[in-house]
Design a protein around this motif. Structure first.
Motif, short mmCIF file in Angstrom:
data_model
loop_
_atom_site.label_atom_id
_atom_site.label_comp_id
_atom_site.label_asym_id
_atom_site.label_seq_id
_atom_site.Cartn_x
_atom_site.Cartn_y
_atom_site.Cartn_z
N ARG A 1 0.83 -1.20 0.00
CA ARG A 1 0.00 0.00 0.00
C ARG A 1 0.86 1.25 0.00
O ARG A 1 0.59 2.21 -0.74
N ASP A 2 1.92 1.23 0.83
CA ASP A 2 2.82 2.38 0.85
C ASP A 2 3.48 2.60 -0.51
O ASP A 2 3.62 3.74 -0.97
N GLU A 3 3.89 1.49 -1.15
CA GLU A 3 4.50 1.63 -2.47
C GLU A 3 3.50 2.17 -3.49
O GLU A 3 3.85 3.00 -4.34
N ILE A 4 2.25 1.71 -3.39
CA ILE A 4 1.22 2.21 -4.31
C ILE A 4 0.96 3.68 -4.08
O ILE A 4 0.82 4.47 -5.04
N LEU A 5 0.92 4.10 -2.79
CA LEU A 5 0.72 5.52 -2.49
C LEU A 5 1.87 6.37 -3.03
O LEU A 5 1.65 7.46 -3.58
N LYS A 6 3.08 5.84 -2.86
CA LYS A 6 4.22 6.58 -3.40
C LYS A 6 4.14 6.69 -4.92
O LYS A 6 4.44 7.72 -5.50
N LEU A 7 3.73 5.57 -5.55
CA LEU A 7 3.59 5.57 -7.00
C LEU A 7 2.51 6.56 -7.45
O LEU A 7 2.71 7.31 -8.42
N LEU A 8 1.39 6.59 -6.73
CA LEU A 8 0.32 7.54 -7.07
C LEU A 8 0.79 8.98 -6.88
O LEU A 8 0.47 9.87 -7.69
#
Length: 295
Positions: free
Chosen positions: A263-270
């Motif tokens: 989730r953290d990686e997805i948030l960073k990607l977003l």
């Protein structure tokens, strides 16, 4: 070619994948059961038609040859690693005896291959858990057996001294010597016909208070010591269940942590995508503004 392993999950060759496949293992298991059934039927060969006996012997011999081929294929794949497994040793010896000339006297050993069905203990999770719990309880069981043996020995010595000096053949057979007394007390402990086959004979021999001796033995040996076996197994099962629960909780925690990391990686990607989109919009706006100014 890479070296084969006894791990059923990894394969280094097509032959290894074939002999470790589910269909091959199921085939061998079915043949083991069929072989055991055939050997059981052959115990009645004197009452069976001769043609049926010949057919069953042919089936038995054919299955033995299939087992020999199985062993040969495993030796080709695993080589010396084959002998690191106890079950492989067992199969090798049993099949070797079955193929030896004049091995009819040992043919019953081939039926012991049906024990390989115990592999189900490693496949079915609940059976595996129970088996592991029983194995872990063995040391404690050994201590209980020692206590039970000591208790039986003490009571056997007492019973031999109190009831062994008699002219009654039935009582003499029960308590005439130490081994007979121990065996009779074991029957009393299991409570299998203990009243009429053991206690009543002693009472009728002139020992009216003998029932008190046997009742105390039953209370101590059967109701106290033997129930410790049940308590030990239940405790082992509970410990195994707690271990399984802890392992499941650890797996869930790892999954949750992994999900949080994703989730953290997805948030960073977003966030990065938003920044890039904002940069693209700013670039487009600057280009539009520059175009209008040029006009």
């Amino acid at each position: 070619m890479a070296r084969a392993t006894l791990d059923l999950e990894t394969h280094t060759s097509r032959l290894e994948a074939a002999i470790e496949s589910i269909w091959f293992r199921n085939l061998i298991t079915a043949l083991i059961i069929l072989n055991a059934i055939v050997l059981g039927i052959l115990t009645y060969q004197e009452d069976l038609p001769p043609t049926l006996v010949v057919s069953l012997n042919g089936i038995d011999r054919a299955i033995t040859y299939i087992f020999a081929v199985e062993i040969f294929l495993k030796l080709v794949v695993y080589r010396l690693l084959f002998f690191r497994s106890g079950w492989n040793w067992f199969d090798f010896i049993v099949v070797g005896i079955s193929l030896a000339p004049g091995s009819e006297a040992f043919s019953v050993l081939r039926a012991l291959r049906v024990l390989r069905v115990l592999r189900l203990l490693h496949v079915v999770p609940m059976m595996k858990r129970i088996t592991e719990a029983l194995l872990k309880a063995l040391p404690g069981m050994g201590a209980i057996v020692a206590v039970l043996a000591l208790l039986t020995y003490v009571y056997a010595v007492m019973a031999t001294n109190m009831y062994g000096n008699t002219d009654n053949e039935e009582v003499l057979e029960l308590f005439g010597d130490l081994p007979s007394s121990a065996f009779s007390l074991f029957q009393v402990m299991t409570m299998d016909g203990w009243r009429f086959e053991v206690v009543q004979k002693v009472i009728d021999d002139g020992h009216p208070w003998a029932w008190l001796f046997f009742i105390t033995f039953i209370f101590i040996a059967s109701f106290a010591v033997l129930n410790l076996f049940i308590a030990l197994v239940v405790e082992a099962l509970a410990a195994e269940q707690r271990a399984a629960t802890d392992e499941l909780l650890e797996d869930i925690e790892e999954d949750v942590e992994h999900a949080e990391e994703e989730r953290d990686e997805i948030l960073k990607l977003l966030t990065s995508l938003r920044e890039e989109m904002a940069s693209l919009r700013a670039a487009v706006d600057r280009r539009d503004s520059h175009g209008k100014t040029s006009e």
